[in-house]
Each structure stands twice: as C-alpha cells, then as structure tokens.
Design an enzyme around this catalytic site. Structure first.
Site, short mmCIF file in Angstrom:
data_model
loop_
_atom_site.label_atom_id
_atom_site.label_comp_id
_atom_site.label_asym_id
_atom_site.label_seq_id
_atom_site.Cartn_x
_atom_site.Cartn_y
_atom_site.Cartn_z
CB CYS A 192 40.85 85.56 69.93
SG CYS A 192 42.09 84.63 70.86
CG HIS A 217 41.47 87.04 75.48
ND1 HIS A 217 40.36 86.63 74.78
CD2 HIS A 217 42.40 87.38 74.53
CE1 HIS A 217 40.59 86.71 73.49
NE2 HIS A 217 41.81 87.17 73.31
CG HIS A 256 39.91 91.73 70.33
ND1 HIS A 256 39.13 90.63 70.64
CD2 HIS A 256 41.18 91.26 70.17
CE1 HIS A 256 39.89 89.54 70.67
NE2 HIS A 256 41.13 89.90 70.39
#
Length: 402
Positions: free
Chosen positions: A155, A330, A295
């Site tokens: 990620c 996400h 994040h």
C-alpha cells in the site's frame, strides 16, 4: 541537483473521473463509498466498497479491462494538463514511466471462463491467467519498453513510484516521468480474504460513513479502486516547455519495519523515520510543514501508530492532519499516488481537505487537529504525504510551493 516539479495530474476514483471532480469531493468531504455492487460476497463479509462509477452508465467491465481504462484515463488527463503529447513521449528517450499496481483480482466467473480457455467480454485473458501482475504492467507500460518500471511495495507503492520517478530525474536518467498507481482489486477473492483477516470494515449498515479514519468507532478500511498519475519533470524541462508547475516534489524518504507483517512499528518509530528522512532529503524542517495527508486507513492499528509517528517528529507542534480515505476508500497500491495528487492540490489551491466521517477522535490518536468537519482555506506552502504498506514498507513525500 535539479529541482523536481509536478506539471500534470490525472485521476479517477469512486467520486469521479478527473482530478477536479476527485479533489472537489475530497474538499467537501463527500464520500464515494456505497453498497458493494460489482460482486457478490458472503453475508458475513464486508458489503461496502468505493467503486468507480461507469462512465457510460452501463455495466462494469472485466477487472483487467477496468484496470487499463483507469490507467489510460488518468494518463491522458495528466499529459493534457502538463501540455504533453503521448506519442512524442514514447519516442523521447529521456521520458520514462513508473507505475504501481498489484494487477487486478479475478472475479470468480472470469477466472473460471479463462481457465477453460473462454473469452471474457470478447477478450482473451489467458495471459493474465498465467501471470496477472506482470501482464497488468505489460498492458500499461508496453509502449515505453525498457523505459517502464513497475512498483509493488503493497500500500506504499503509489508513493514509492513517485519517489522512483524523482530519483530518475535527479540522477539525470530522465527529464520527464509519468508516475503513479492504478488498481482494480474489488472482487470476491479480495473481499472474502480481507474480510477473513479482519481488515475490512464491518460497518455494513452505514456504507457512506464506513471509512472513518481516527474515529473511535472505526472498524476497518473500505476497499477502493481507481488511478492517479502525476507528471514529474525537472524544473529546466518545465521552463523550456513553458509549463506551469503545480508543486515542487522537494523530498522523500523511506523506512522499513521488520517488527510485524501487518502492524505498524511500536510508537510509530519507523513511520517517523520515513517522515524525518523526507524532510532531510528536502533540506526542510518541521516548521516548513503546513499540513500532513495521513495514510489514515480507518483501521485500529494504523491510525494510532501513524499518529504516534507524527508526534515523534513534531511533538506538540504538529500541523493539521487529515486522511482523505473517508472519501475515496483505500486504493491499495494506488492510494499513495492519489493522496500525493491531493497534497499537490492542497498547495495549488491553498485548501486543506477534511477527514470525512470523523465525529469523535479516538483518545489514542493524540494529535491536536485532524481537520474534522469542513475544509480549511489557508496558506499552504509545504505538505507531507504518508503511505505505509504491509510487510513494513513506509514512505513519505514532501511537496512545497514551486
């Protein structure tokens, strides 16, 4: 060492096709998450997703074709805004491409059909069946040959792609790099796997607010899809073309945590190291940071450990922070690229996006300002953008006024 500038941005995600639509939703805190429609999953699985709306009002294409569609759209928009022609870049040996993608996750019916040698939506997907990630990269980078690079650091990958692009220009290997990330991961496989791991949200009854970073009631991340591409070039290249920079890509840093495959480092130590290295690389200090795009996955561990990492770097003087994943979900390997694009837009428009769906900050998240409620219209000269991945890959990017 040449200064690096961002001259073009292209994006698509659950809230729209185009960076202007995506940024407007982020500023408004307007969520793009909804009931999962693309695939069917079990009753006990996550039922919420941040799905890209079909442009023609029709049904959803196969995963492989969606991936390419997202990439081509974002690339075309980024190049148009930068004033560049794709065909000219393909023949320009000083131009490169760096893209993060995990490929795509198969829908069950596609996988079954392909394994039988059948076509899907009129396309032969057998090459993807053999090597899905490699084939995804071949689809989006084939025109550039050995001037294309793929990144797969979980990620953090979308941000790492921008870091790699920056190094290519700084080292003199390239003048212009198209960099970012693309993902089309929403499938039965992905949703059942991450649901079983306990990573996806359990807030199925509240789709629009299911992604709620830093909130005391957060219950996991919402899977998203889309793409974001940025044109990174040397200041000299931009000036020669008469291109107007949106932001300077001033510094970047990475740090690897080996403590745990999924959890952040204890006390945010390694996340802090990535941020410190980014500022050091830019020749900047904590006083130069006006905003941090976190994040902020809306998972119990990440939101706390990242907040702890920021406190390690900034102490009690942390700037305002927010996570835009309450809007976009996400995007996995593409998340860092989209959030870097938002960070550049924060500088370009003097606007700090809010943390959507944040009602009550978790007491364990101990920063002073997570920008709840509405956006802030303030001077914004320097922004940190953070991306953290599984297996301990941490990256941070510092952008500032060009």
């Amino acid at each position: 060492m040449p200064r690096l500038v961002v001259t073009g941005i292209g994006a698509v995600c659950s809230v729209g096709w185009g960076i202007d639509d995506c940024w407007e939703a982020a500023v408004q805190g307007r969520s793009g998450t909804a009931r999962l429609e693309m695939v069917e999953v079990g009753d006990d699985d996550c039922q919420v997703a941040a799905q890209v709306p079909a442009r023609d009002g029709g049904g959803y294409e196969s995963s492989a074709l969606r991936l390419v569609d997202f990439y081509r759209f974002a690339e075309a928009e980024a190049l148009e805004r930068a004033g560049l022609e794709r065909e000219a870049l393909i023949s320009n040996q000083r131009a490169r491409v760096v893209v993060a993608s995990h490929g795509f996750c198969w829908k069950t019916d596609e996988f079954t059909a392909t394994s039988r040698g059948e076509k899907v939506d009129g396309c032969d997907l057998s090459a993807y069946y053999m090597q899905p990630v490699q084939s995804a990269h071949q689809l989006i980078g084939a025109d550039f040959g050995d001037r294309y690079s793929g990144v797969g650091t979980a990620c953090s990958a979308g941000l790492v792609a921008l870091l790699e692009a920056g190094e290519m220009v700084r080292s003199g290997l390239a003048d212009i790099v198209i960099a970012g990330g693309v993902e089309a991961p929403i499938s039965e496989t992905m949703y059942t796997m991450y649901s079983r791991l306990g990573a996806l949200t359990t807030l199925n009854a509240m789709p629009e607010t299911a992604s709620r970073p830093f909130d005391v009631t957060r219950a996991g991340f919402v899977g998203g899809e889309g793409a974001a591409l940025l044109v990174i070039e040397s200041e000299q290249s931009a000036e020669a073309r008469g291109a107007m920079p949106l932001a300077e890509l001033a510094g970047y840093g990475t740090a690897i945590s080996t403590a745990h495959i999924t959890a952040g480092s204890v006390g945010g130590e390694i996340q802090a190291l990535a941020m410190e290295r980014s500022l050091e690389n830019a020749g900047a200090g904590i006083a130069d940071v006006d905003y941090i795009n976190m994040h902020g996955t809306s998972t119990p561990d990440n939101d706390v450990s990242e907040s702890e990492g920021v406190r390690r770097v900034f102490g009690d003087d942390a700037p305002p922070v927010s996570s835009t994943k309450g809007v976009t979900g996400h995007l996995l390997g593409a998340a860092g690229a989209l959030e870097a694009a938002f960070s550049a837009m924060a500088i370009h428009t003097s606007t700090l996006p809010p943390t959507a769906n944040l009602r009550e900050v978790d007491p364990l998240c101990k920063l002073g300002d997570y920008i709840p409620g509405s956006a802030r219209h303030v001077s914004c000269n320097g922004v940190l953008s953070n991306s953290f991945g599984l297996a301990g890959s941490n990256a941070s990017l510092f952008l500032r006024q060009p």
